[in-house]
Design a protein around this motif. Structure first.
Motif, PDB file in Angstrom:
ATOM      1  N   VAL A 172       8.599   8.691   2.295  1.00 32.64           N
ATOM      2  CA  VAL A 172       9.464   7.352   2.077  1.00 32.64           C
ATOM      3  C   VAL A 172       7.959   6.411   2.555  1.00 32.64           C
ATOM      4  N   ALA A 173       8.313   6.947   3.667  1.00 35.15           N
ATOM      5  CA  ALA A 173       7.261   6.079   4.721  1.00 35.15           C
ATOM      6  C   ALA A 173       5.862   5.213   4.528  1.00 35.15           C
ATOM      7  N   VAL A 174       5.248   6.361   3.387  1.00 35.09           N
ATOM      8  CA  VAL A 174       4.290   6.501   3.046  1.00 35.09           C
ATOM      9  C   VAL A 174       4.062   5.590   1.819  1.00 35.09           C
ATOM     10  N   ALA A 175       5.607   5.537   1.187  1.00 37.26           N
ATOM     11  CA  ALA A 175       5.352   4.652  -0.395  1.00 37.26           C
ATOM     12  C   ALA A 175       5.564   3.637  -0.262  1.00 37.26           C
ATOM     13  N   VAL A 176       6.573   3.553   0.749  1.00 40.50           N
ATOM     14  CA  VAL A 176       7.098   2.393   0.528  1.00 40.50           C
ATOM     15  C   VAL A 176       5.963   1.106   0.734  1.00 40.50           C
ATOM     16  N   PRO A 177       5.238   1.356   1.582  1.00 39.21           N
ATOM     17  CA  PRO A 177       4.300   0.115   2.051  1.00 39.21           C
ATOM     18  C   PRO A 177       3.187   0.498   0.997  1.00 39.21           C
ATOM     19  N   LEU A 178       2.590   1.060   0.093  1.00 36.66           N
ATOM     20  CA  LEU A 178       1.670   1.527  -1.480  1.00 36.66           C
ATOM     21  C   LEU A 178       2.515   0.558  -2.266  1.00 36.66           C
ATOM     22  N   TRP A 179       4.334   0.539  -2.542  1.00 41.17           N
ATOM     23  CA  TRP A 179       4.981  -0.344  -3.598  1.00 41.17           C
ATOM     24  C   TRP A 179       4.514  -1.155  -3.212  1.00 41.17           C
ATOM     25  N   VAL A 180       5.510  -2.007  -2.084  1.00 38.83           N
ATOM     26  CA  VAL A 180       5.083  -3.192  -1.405  1.00 38.83           C
ATOM     27  C   VAL A 180       3.616  -3.568  -1.826  1.00 38.83           C
TER      28      VAL A 180
END
Lengths: 61, 258
Positions: free
Chosen positions: B51-59
Motif C-alpha cells: 500500500v505504501a508503494v502503491a499510494v504515491p504511485l496512484w497519486v
C-alpha cells in the motif's frame, strides 16, 4: 517561403454567388482548423524544445 | 474536431502502466528474495508495504493524467481560437472588403447590385461565424424612418418584422434609437434577464439570445445587423466583436458619397 492568392478561388466564388455560404464556410472551417492545428502544435513544440534546451528552468518560462 | 489527443493520452497511460508494473515487480522480488512470509504478521507487513508503494504511485499517475488532460484542453481551445481568427480575417473580412471596394468603383445599377451582395455576404458571414447553433442573421435596412429585413441567412423563414417609430411600437422605437446612437446590445436570455426597454421578444418569437448592432458610416445611419439563436447564452464577447466588424464593413459598403 509562402506565396498564394490574396483572394482564393473559393472566396471569389462565394462573393460572386457561385458557391453556397454553407459549403464555403464548411470548407473554410475545416481548412482553418487543420492550419490552426499545425500552427499551434508547431508553436507548442518549439516552446517545449526551447524550454528543454534552456540551462536555467527559471529563465525558460 | 482536433485529433491526436486520444493517442497522446493512451501513450501516457501505457507509460504509467509500465512504471506501475516495474515498481510492482521490484517490490515482489524484494519481498520474495528472502522467501514468502510464513506468519500473518509477515503478510500484514508485506500488504502495508505494498500500500505504501502503491499510494504515491496512484497519486502521481492521477496528477499526470489530469495535467495531460488540462494541457490537451488548452491545446484544443488554442486551436479553436486560432481557427476562428483565420476564418474571420482570411475567409470573411478579406473577400467582403474586396466587394466593398468594388461598390465604390461602380455606379448606377451595378452599384446597387453590389450593395445588395455586400448585405447578403455580411449576413451569411455573421450567421456562420457566431457560435449559436441554428443562428439567424438579418440586416434591417433603414429607409424613410422604418427598418425592414433586406437580407437574412440561417434558420427559419423570412423575417417579417417592421421596426417603426409609431408610439405603440415600443420595440421599433428602441431599435431605431439603437441605430441612431450607434449602439449595440447583446442579450443572453430573453426569458431570464431583466431586459433593456424595447428589447423584449415579440410574442411567438423562436429566439432566446441575440445581438443587435447599429450599421452606420460617419453620420449616415443605415440600419441594424442582428443575429439570434434559439438557445440561451449562444453568443459571447467574441461574437459581439465579429458583429461589430461585420456591421462596420456593411456600413462602408452601403454609405453614399457626399
Amino acid at each position: 517561403m509562402m506565396r498564394g492568392q490574396v483572394l482564393p478561388e473559393e472566396a471569389r466564388a462565394w462573393t460572386a454567388g457561385l458557391l453556397l455560404a454553407t459549403d464555403y464556410f464548411a470548407h473554410a472551417r475545416r481548412e482553418a482548423v487543420v492550419k490552426a492545428s499545425v500552427a499551434i502544435r508547431g508553436r507548442l513544440h518549439r516552446a517545449r524544445r526551447a524550454a528543454a534546451s534552456s540551462p536555467d528552468p527559471e529563465t525558460s518560462r | 474536431m482536433v485529433s491526436n489527443s486520444a493517442g497522446g493520452r493512451s501513450r501516457l497511460r501505457a507509460y504509467l502502466l509500465a512504471e506501475a508494473g516495474a515498481v510492482g515487480l521490484g517490490y515482489g522480488v524484494a519481498v520474495l528474495r528472502d522467501g514468502a512470509p510464513v506468519s500473518g504478521r509477515g503478510w500484514a507487513l508485506v500488504a502495508a508495504g505494498a500500500v505504501a508503494v502503491a499510494v504515491p504511485l496512484w497519486v502521481k499517475s492521477r496528477r499526470e493524467l489530469r495535467q495531460e488532460l488540462e494541457a490537451r484542453s488548452a491545446e484544443t481551445l488554442a486551436i479553436e481560437t486560432d481557427a476562428k481568427l483565420r476564418l474571420v480575417v482570411g475567409d470573411v473580412v478579406t473577400p467582403i472588403a474586396e466587394v466593398v471596394g468594388r461598390v465604390h468603383q461602380a455606379s448606377g445599377e451595378e452599384r446597387e447590385t453590389l450593395r445588395g451582395q455586400v448585405g447578403q455576404l455580411v449576413v451569411e458571414a455573421a450567421a456562420s461565424l457566431c457560435d449559436g447553433e441554428r443562428a439567424r442573421a438579418v440586416f434591417w435596412k433603414l429607409e424613410r424612418g422604418e427598418m425592414r429585413a433586406a437580407a437574412w441567412f440561417g434558420r427559419g423563414d423570412a423575417p417579417t418584422t417592421v421596426f417603426t417609430d409609431d408610439p405603440d411600437d415600443r420595440r421599433g422605437q428602441e431599435a431605431l434609437l439603437l441605430v441612431r446612437f450607434h449602439d449595440y446590445v447583446l442579450v443572453d436570455d430573453v426569458r431570464a434577464e431583466e431586459l433593456p426597454r424595447g428589447t423584449e421578444p415579440r410574442p411567438g418569437a423562436t429566439y432566446r439570445s441575440f445581438i443587435s448592432v447599429s450599421v452606420f458610416c460617419g453620420e449616415q445611419n443605415l440600419g441594424m445587423l442582428s443575429v439570434d439563436a434559439p438557445e440561451p447564452h449562444a453568443f459571447d464577447d467574441t461574437d459581439l466583436n465579429v458583429m461589430r466588424a461585420m456591421a462596420q464593413l456593411l456600413g462602408a459598403g452601403l454609405v453614399d458619397r457626399r
